[in-house]
Scaffold this active site. Sequence first.
Site, PDB file in Angstrom:
ATOM      1  N   ASN A  42      -6.176  20.075  38.776  1.00  0.00           N
ATOM      2  CA  ASN A  42      -5.095  20.395  37.844  1.00  0.00           C
ATOM      3  C   ASN A  42      -4.891  19.232  36.867  1.00  0.00           C
ATOM      4  O   ASN A  42      -5.036  18.059  37.226  1.00  0.00           O
ATOM      5  CB  ASN A  42      -3.785  20.765  38.562  1.00  0.00           C
ATOM      6  CG  ASN A  42      -3.324  19.757  39.589  1.00  0.00           C
ATOM      7  OD1 ASN A  42      -4.110  19.023  40.180  1.00  0.00           O
ATOM      8  ND2 ASN A  42      -2.022  19.702  39.806  1.00  0.00           N
ATOM      9  N   GLU A  44      -2.039  18.122  34.246  1.00  0.00           N
ATOM     10  CA  GLU A  44      -0.681  18.411  33.761  1.00  0.00           C
ATOM     11  C   GLU A  44      -0.450  17.840  32.369  1.00  0.00           C
ATOM     12  O   GLU A  44      -1.268  17.078  31.842  1.00  0.00           O
ATOM     13  CB  GLU A  44       0.344  17.858  34.771  1.00  0.00           C
ATOM     14  CG  GLU A  44       0.183  18.541  36.127  1.00  0.00           C
ATOM     15  CD  GLU A  44       1.296  18.202  37.101  1.00  0.00           C
ATOM     16  OE1 GLU A  44       2.051  17.234  36.880  1.00  0.00           O
ATOM     17  OE2 GLU A  44       1.403  18.937  38.108  1.00  0.00           O
ATOM     18  N   GLU A  55      -8.102  25.718  39.684  1.00  0.00           N
ATOM     19  CA  GLU A  55      -9.031  26.853  39.783  1.00  0.00           C
ATOM     20  C   GLU A  55      -9.556  27.257  38.409  1.00  0.00           C
ATOM     21  O   GLU A  55     -10.747  27.510  38.219  1.00  0.00           O
ATOM     22  CB  GLU A  55      -8.333  28.080  40.393  1.00  0.00           C
ATOM     23  CG  GLU A  55      -7.741  27.864  41.760  1.00  0.00           C
ATOM     24  CD  GLU A  55      -6.288  27.411  41.697  1.00  0.00           C
ATOM     25  OE1 GLU A  55      -5.971  26.484  40.922  1.00  0.00           O
ATOM     26  OE2 GLU A  55      -5.472  27.978  42.437  1.00  0.00           O
ATOM     27  N   CYS A  93      -2.287  30.657  42.021  1.00  0.00           N
ATOM     28  CA  CYS A  93      -1.175  31.322  41.327  1.00  0.00           C
ATOM     29  C   CYS A  93      -1.653  32.655  40.742  1.00  0.00           C
ATOM     30  O   CYS A  93      -2.857  32.950  40.699  1.00  0.00           O
ATOM     31  CB  CYS A  93      -0.619  30.417  40.227  1.00  0.00           C
ATOM     32  SG  CYS A  93      -1.658  30.327  38.749  1.00  0.00           S
TER      33      CYS A  93
HETATM   34  N1  THU Z   1      -1.474  24.453  40.412  1.00  0.00           N
HETATM   35  C1  THU Z   1      -2.833  24.622  40.502  1.00  0.00           C
HETATM   36  O1  THU Z   1      -3.619  23.729  40.163  1.00  0.00           O
HETATM   37  N2  THU Z   1      -3.281  25.826  40.963  1.00  0.00           N
HETATM   38  C2  THU Z   1      -2.490  26.872  41.309  1.00  0.00           C
HETATM   39  O2  THU Z   1      -2.984  27.950  41.608  1.00  0.00           O
HETATM   40  C3  THU Z   1      -1.044  26.706  41.360  1.00  0.00           C
HETATM   41  C4  THU Z   1      -0.508  25.440  40.781  1.00  0.00           C
HETATM   42  C5  THU Z   1      -0.974  23.171  39.891  1.00  0.00           C
HETATM   43  C6  THU Z   1      -0.280  23.282  38.563  1.00  0.00           C
HETATM   44  C7  THU Z   1       0.638  22.079  38.594  1.00  0.00           C
HETATM   45  O3  THU Z   1      -0.070  20.957  38.099  1.00  0.00           O
HETATM   46  C8  THU Z   1       0.945  21.863  40.064  1.00  0.00           C
HETATM   47  O4  THU Z   1      -0.005  22.636  40.778  1.00  0.00           O
HETATM   48  C9  THU Z   1       2.337  22.299  40.469  1.00  0.00           C
HETATM   49  O5  THU Z   1       2.597  23.573  40.046  1.00  0.00           O
END
Ligand code: THU
Length: 134
Positions: A42, A44, A55, A93
């Site tokens: 991830n 941000e 993902e 998600c």
């Molecule tokens: N996040 C993911 O990388 N994958 C997901 O399927 C759900 C959330 C990350 C996004 C964000 O950086 C952190 O988790 C908290 O939401």
Amino acid sequence: MDYQDLILQALKARENAYAPYSGFKVGAALTAGSGKVYTGCNVENASYGATMCAERTAVFKAVSEGEREIDTIVIVGGPVDEREELSVYAYPCGMCRQVLSEFGKPDMKIIVARSVSDYKEYKLIELLPESFKL
Ligand code: THU
């Protein structure tokens, strides 16, 4: 099937996660149609909505290299201070499930892991039944 290698690659990818806002680091590793493995984390952003999930990072890396099929994806996630032994299973998600459905068959495997030996295995159809398709 033994997912140990893919889980290790997802854990390694998670180390690169950029998560200063949530403090939650996620890693993903997928096997694509060619047999190659692609990883993601991830990433941000101060403008929270611009954040990219692990993902989708992995899927977009694969597709941008010419892949069109995903067979298996492993996802690992947890608070920044955790490493090999994670306290939670990080489920994809809704938006990531939809993106996975674009390139995965209904029986594509989605593995959520807490360590190399502690994981749960699902099929895409179980996590996203009746997905949107054009
Ligand atoms: N996040 C993911 O990388 N994958 C997901 O399927 C759900 C959330 C990350 C996004 C964000 O950086 C952190 O988790 C908290 O939401």
